[in-house]
Design an enzyme around this catalytic site. Structure first.
Site, PDB file in Angstrom:
ATOM      1  N   ILE A 269       0.809  -1.226   0.000  1.00  0.00           N
ATOM      2  CA  ILE A 269       0.000   0.000   0.000  1.00  0.00           C
ATOM      3  C   ILE A 269       0.837   1.269   0.000  1.00  0.00           C
ATOM      4  O   ILE A 269       0.306   2.367  -0.147  1.00  0.00           O
ATOM      5  CB  ILE A 269      -0.965   0.033   1.210  1.00  0.00           C
ATOM      6  CG1 ILE A 269      -0.188  -0.089   2.531  1.00  0.00           C
ATOM      7  CG2 ILE A 269      -2.009  -1.059   1.096  1.00  0.00           C
ATOM      8  CD1 ILE A 269      -1.060   0.063   3.771  1.00  0.00           C
ATOM      9  N   GLY A 270       2.148   1.158   0.167  1.00  0.00           N
ATOM     10  CA  GLY A 270       2.967   2.365   0.173  1.00  0.00           C
ATOM     11  C   GLY A 270       4.443   2.034   0.107  1.00  0.00           C
ATOM     12  O   GLY A 270       4.877   0.947   0.497  1.00  0.00           O
TER      13      GLY A 270
ATOM     14  N   GLY B 149       8.319   4.050   0.723  1.00  0.00           N
ATOM     15  CA  GLY B 149       9.078   5.219   1.112  1.00  0.00           C
ATOM     16  C   GLY B 149      10.521   5.067   0.719  1.00  0.00           C
ATOM     17  O   GLY B 149      10.906   4.151  -0.011  1.00  0.00           O
ATOM     18  N   GLY B 150      11.341   5.980   1.217  1.00  0.00           N
ATOM     19  CA  GLY B 150      12.735   5.947   0.839  1.00  0.00           C
ATOM     20  C   GLY B 150      13.488   4.758   1.407  1.00  0.00           C
ATOM     21  O   GLY B 150      14.500   4.339   0.845  1.00  0.00           O
ATOM     22  N   MET B 151      13.000   4.189   2.529  1.00  0.00           N
ATOM     23  CA  MET B 151      13.754   3.098   3.128  1.00  0.00           C
ATOM     24  C   MET B 151      12.909   1.868   3.428  1.00  0.00           C
ATOM     25  O   MET B 151      13.452   0.829   3.802  1.00  0.00           O
ATOM     26  CB  MET B 151      14.421   3.570   4.424  1.00  0.00           C
ATOM     27  CG  MET B 151      13.460   3.955   5.534  1.00  0.00           C
ATOM     28  SD  MET B 151      14.350   4.459   7.039  1.00  0.00           S
ATOM     29  CE  MET B 151      12.961   4.737   8.160  1.00  0.00           C
ATOM     30  N   ALA B 152      11.597   1.946   3.276  1.00  0.00           N
ATOM     31  CA  ALA B 152      10.752   0.818   3.662  1.00  0.00           C
ATOM     32  C   ALA B 152       9.539   0.709   2.752  1.00  0.00           C
ATOM     33  O   ALA B 152       9.132   1.666   2.094  1.00  0.00           O
ATOM     34  CB  ALA B 152      10.301   0.970   5.118  1.00  0.00           C
TER      35      ALA B 152
ATOM     36  N   VAL C  75       5.429  -0.486   2.846  1.00  0.00           N
ATOM     37  CA  VAL C  75       4.324  -0.631   3.790  1.00  0.00           C
ATOM     38  C   VAL C  75       3.266  -1.543   3.178  1.00  0.00           C
ATOM     39  O   VAL C  75       2.830  -1.329   2.040  1.00  0.00           O
ATOM     40  CB  VAL C  75       3.710   0.733   4.154  1.00  0.00           C
ATOM     41  CG1 VAL C  75       2.604   0.553   5.190  1.00  0.00           C
ATOM     42  CG2 VAL C  75       4.781   1.682   4.695  1.00  0.00           C
TER      43      VAL C  75
ATOM     44  N   LYS D  70       5.228  -2.061   8.238  1.00  0.00           N
ATOM     45  CA  LYS D  70       6.321  -1.367   7.551  1.00  0.00           C
ATOM     46  C   LYS D  70       7.562  -2.244   7.646  1.00  0.00           C
ATOM     47  O   LYS D  70       8.007  -2.579   8.737  1.00  0.00           O
ATOM     48  CB  LYS D  70       6.566   0.007   8.179  1.00  0.00           C
ATOM     49  CG  LYS D  70       7.743   0.763   7.542  1.00  0.00           C
ATOM     50  CD  LYS D  70       7.955   2.140   8.171  1.00  0.00           C
ATOM     51  CE  LYS D  70       6.946   3.133   7.691  1.00  0.00           C
ATOM     52  NZ  LYS D  70       7.307   4.532   8.083  1.00  0.00           N
TER      53      LYS D  70
ATOM     54  N   ASP E 283      10.032  16.169  11.597  1.00  0.00           N
ATOM     55  CA  ASP E 283       9.697  16.017  10.176  1.00  0.00           C
ATOM     56  C   ASP E 283       8.197  16.183   9.969  1.00  0.00           C
ATOM     57  O   ASP E 283       7.566  15.402   9.263  1.00  0.00           O
ATOM     58  CB  ASP E 283      10.169  14.654   9.670  1.00  0.00           C
ATOM     59  CG  ASP E 283      10.302  14.610   8.141  1.00  0.00           C
ATOM     60  OD1 ASP E 283      10.363  15.693   7.525  1.00  0.00           O
ATOM     61  OD2 ASP E 283      10.345  13.511   7.582  1.00  0.00           O
TER      62      ASP E 283
END
Length: 546
Positions: free
Chosen positions: A15-16, A18-21, A23, A38, A132
Site C-alpha cells: 500500500i505504500g 518510502g525511501g527506506m521501507a 508498507v 512497515k 519532520d
C-alpha cells in the site's frame, strides 16, 4: 513477493513505498485484525544509520498514546527483516488531500490543525520532537480524524543525533531556520513546521520554493512569510496571526509550546477575535549565524587624487581588448563557455521539481523552456509528475537555446503479487484496482480436488517483479477446471479397489456396488468404458459394479 512476516502477519497488498521501507496491508492471524506492516528493505538493513532511523521510529511512536498519533502494535526482526506493525488507516495523506482540493475551507483547516497540533503537544510532553512535520506524514481517515506518523527522525532526550543532511534535506519546504543553521533541535522546530503546514492548508501551496533544498532553506532564513490574507482576504486576521506566530523565524517569537498554539486554535474563529489586529514580529530575516540581519550602511566616499600614466593606461586597454577578443572567439567556437556571455547559461538542477517548477526554473536561469521535451518513466522514490532525470546535468554551461529532455515520474511501479491459489476474478479485480494494464493469456487444466477458476500457474510476470502499470504487460495464467477423462477399457476385469484408485488419481469421484457372487473384479462401469466423463462437483460420480 512477501507473503508473511514473523509467521503471524499475512500480507494482503502493498500500500505504500518510502525511501527506506515498504508498507503492506496485512492480517494479524493471532488477533484477527487488519494492520499495516512497515518492512525495512533488506539491503538498507545493512546501513547502520538507516537501521537506527527505522528503530527510532518504532521507539518514539511506541512511547506515545494519543488519538491523533498512529498506534504501534509490534516491533521486531524475523528472518533478517526488520518490521514495525501499526494500525491500518483507511484514507489518504494530508498532502494528497491538498493536491486534490487545493486550499481548504478555513474551518476545515483549523479543525485539522487542532488535531495535528494536539498530537505534537502530546509528543513534546513526552520529550519527543518529531522533526519532520509535513503533510506527507499526516494521514486523514475517512471520518476526518488526523493521524500523525513517521517518527523516523524524531529525537528524544536520550537519543543520538542524526546528521542535518540525512534528517532534514528531504523536508526542506517545512524546515525551521535554526535547523538550516545546524542548531540542536528543540520543540520550537515542530511549531515552525506546523505554521508552514497551516499556511499550505489555507493557500494550497508552500510559501517557499527553489531549485534545490539548500535554496529553499535559505528562503526560510531570509524571506518574509507571504500573507495568507493576500491569497484569501476572507481568512480572519486571528487565523493569519497564528500562522505568522508559529512560523516566526526567531524561535523566541513563536508559541512557547504546542499547547499554547492549540489554545489559540480553539478560539481563533470566535466572533470576538474577527477584528484582531495584525501581528507584527521584530525579526524578519536571519543570517547564517542566527543573528538579525544587519542593515547595510551607506559607504562613505573618499576622494582620491588619480594620476595616470598614458603608457600604462594604453597597456591596460590593450590587455582588456585582447581578453575580450579571446573570450569572444572562445564563446563563438564553443571552446570557452561563460555563463551570461554570448548566449551561454548554467543549467539549474531540476530533479525533484514538478513539471511546472522545472519550466519556471529554466526560464529563470535564462533558458528557453519551450525547448524542453518530456518523457515519462515509473519511479518508486518520487511522486508522480516530478523530474527524476535531466539530459543536461545541473551545473553545465550550455547554450540558452539548448534542448533538454526531462524524465518525469509516472508514479510508483506495481509489485506483482503471487496470484496462485486465488480466483481469476480476484486477479482481474486486483489489476483493475491498481490500474495495471495486463493482457491475460488464460489456459485451463483439470485439477483434482480443486474448484474451477483457481490460478494454478503464473508465468510472464513473476511474483516480486515490478512493472510499469501503463506498459503493455502480458501474463499467462493456468486456471483449474473440472477434470475430464475417457473411461478406460482396462477397468473391466480389474480389481475394484485398484480401479477406484486409478480413477481417483485422474480426479474422478468413485462409488462401488457389488452385483454378483464373492468376486472383486469390475464387471461394468457407469458411464460406460470409452465415454468422456467430466467430474463436476460432489454430485458427479463414476460407479464401478463388481
Amino acid at each position: 513477493m512477501l507473503r508473511e512476516v514473523a509467521n503471524r502477519y499475512s500480507i494482503i497488498a502493498l500500500i505504500g513505498q518510502g525511501g527506506m521501507a515498504d508498507v503492506y496491508k496485512a492480517f494479524d492471524t493471532i488477533l484477527n485484525r487488519v494492520v499495516a506492516v512497515k518492512v525495512l528493505r533488506s539491503k538498507l538493513s545493512e546501513d547502520p544509520m538507516t537501521l537506527v532511523r527505522f528503530q527510532r521510529e518504532a521507539y518514539a511512536a511506541s512511547k506515545l498514546s494519543h488519538p491523533n498519533i498512529i498506534d504501534i502494535y509490534d516491533v521486531g526482526e524475523a528472518e533478517g527483516l526488520h518490521y514495525i506493525v501499526m494500525e491500518f488507516v483507511r484514507g489518504r495523506t494530508l498532502k494528497q488531500l491538498v493536491m486534490q482540493r487545493g486550499a481548504l475551507d478555513v474551518p476545515e483547516a483549523v479543525a485539522i490543525m487542532k488535531q495535528l497540533t494536539s498530537a505534537v503537544s502530546h509528543a513534546h510532553e513526552h520529550q519527543i520532537i518529531h522533526r519532520d512535520i509535513k503533510p506527507q506524514n499526516v494521514l486523514i481517515k475517512d471520518d476526518g480524524t488526523v493521524k500523525i506518523t513517521d517518527f523516523g527522525i524524531a529525537v528524544a532526550n536520550d537519543s543520538v543525533q542524526l546528521t542535518w543532511n540525512n534528517a532534514v534535506m528531504g523536508s526542506a519546504h517545512y524546515l525551521a531556520p535554526e535547523q538550516a543553521q545546524g542548531k540542536e533541535p528543540d520543540p520550537a522546530i515542530d511549531i515552525y513546521s506546523l505554521g508552514i503546514v497551516f499556511y499550505e492548508l489555507l493557500t494550497g501551496d508552500v510559501p517557499y520554493k527553489g531549485t534545490s533544498p539548500t535554496e529553499i532553506a535559505v528562503q526560510h532564513l531570509r524571506s518574509a512569510l507571504p500573507s495568507v490574507r493576500s491569497f484569501n482576504p476572507a481568512i480572519p486576521q486571528s487565523v493569519e496571526n497564528i500562522v505568522v506566530r508559529a512560523a516566526a523565524k526567531d524561535p523566541a517569537e513563536r508559541y512557547p509550546s504546542a499547547r499554547d498554539m492549540v489554545q489559540d486554535l480553539n478560539t481563533c474563529l470566535l466572533p470576538d477575535r474577527a477584528q484582531e489586529p495584525p501581528l507584527h514580529l521584530k525579526t524578519i530575516t536571519l543570517d547564517l549565524k542566527g543573528q538579525n540581519e544587519p542593515r547595510p550602511k551607506p559607504a562613505g566616499r573618499k576622494k582620491k587624487a588619480l594620476s595616470r600614466v598614458k603608457g600604462i593606461a594604453m597597456g591596460v586597454l590593450a590587455g582588456v581588448v585582447l581578453l575580450l577578443l579571446v573570450l569572444f572567439a572562445g564563446s563563438v567556437t564553443g571552446l570557452l563557455r561563460i555563463p551570461g556571455f554570448l548566449g551561454y547559461e548554467t543549467m539549474p538542477g531540476l530533479v525533484g521539481q514538478t513539471q511546472e517548477e522545472a519550466l519556471q526554473s529554466l526560464d529563470a536561469a535564462g533558458f528557453d523552456s519551450e525547448k524542453a521535451e518530456f518523457e515519462y518513466k515509473v519511479d518508486d522514490s518520487l511522486d508522480q509528475g516530478r523530474v527524476i532525470a535531466q539530459s543536461v546535468n545541473a551545473g553545465r554551461v550550455v547554450a540558452q537555446d539548448s534542448s533538454i529532455v526531462l524524465t518525469l515520474s509516472k508514479g510508483p511501479s506495481f509489485l506483482i503479487p503471487d496470484y496462485t491459489g486465488r480466483t481469476l476474478e480476484d486477479v482481474k479485480a486486483d489489476l483493475a484496482a491498481h490500474n495495471v494494464n495486463v493482457t491475460l493469456d488464460i489456459t485451463s487444466r483439470g485439477e483434482p480436488d480443486t474448484n474451477p477458476g483457481i490460478v494454478l500457474e503464473q508465468n510472464g510476470l513473476v511474483p516480486g517483479s515490478r512493472v510499469d502499470p501503463e506498459a503493455d504487460n502480458r501474463m499467462s495464467l493456468v486456471i483449474s477446471e473440472y477434470p475430464s477423462i475417457v473411461i478406460p477399457q482396462e477397468l473391466i476385469g480389474m480389481d475394484v479397489d485398484e480401479a477406484k484408485r486409478l480413477l481417483n488419481r485422474e480426479g474422478a469421484a468413485v462409488i462401488t456396488r457389488q452385483v454378483s457372487g464373492q468376486g472383486t473384479n469390475v464387471v461394468r462401469v457407469d458411464p460406460p468404458v470409452g465415454s468422456l466423463y467430466t467430474q463436476e462437483g460432489t454430485d458427479s460420480v463414476v460407479t464401478l459394479y463388481y
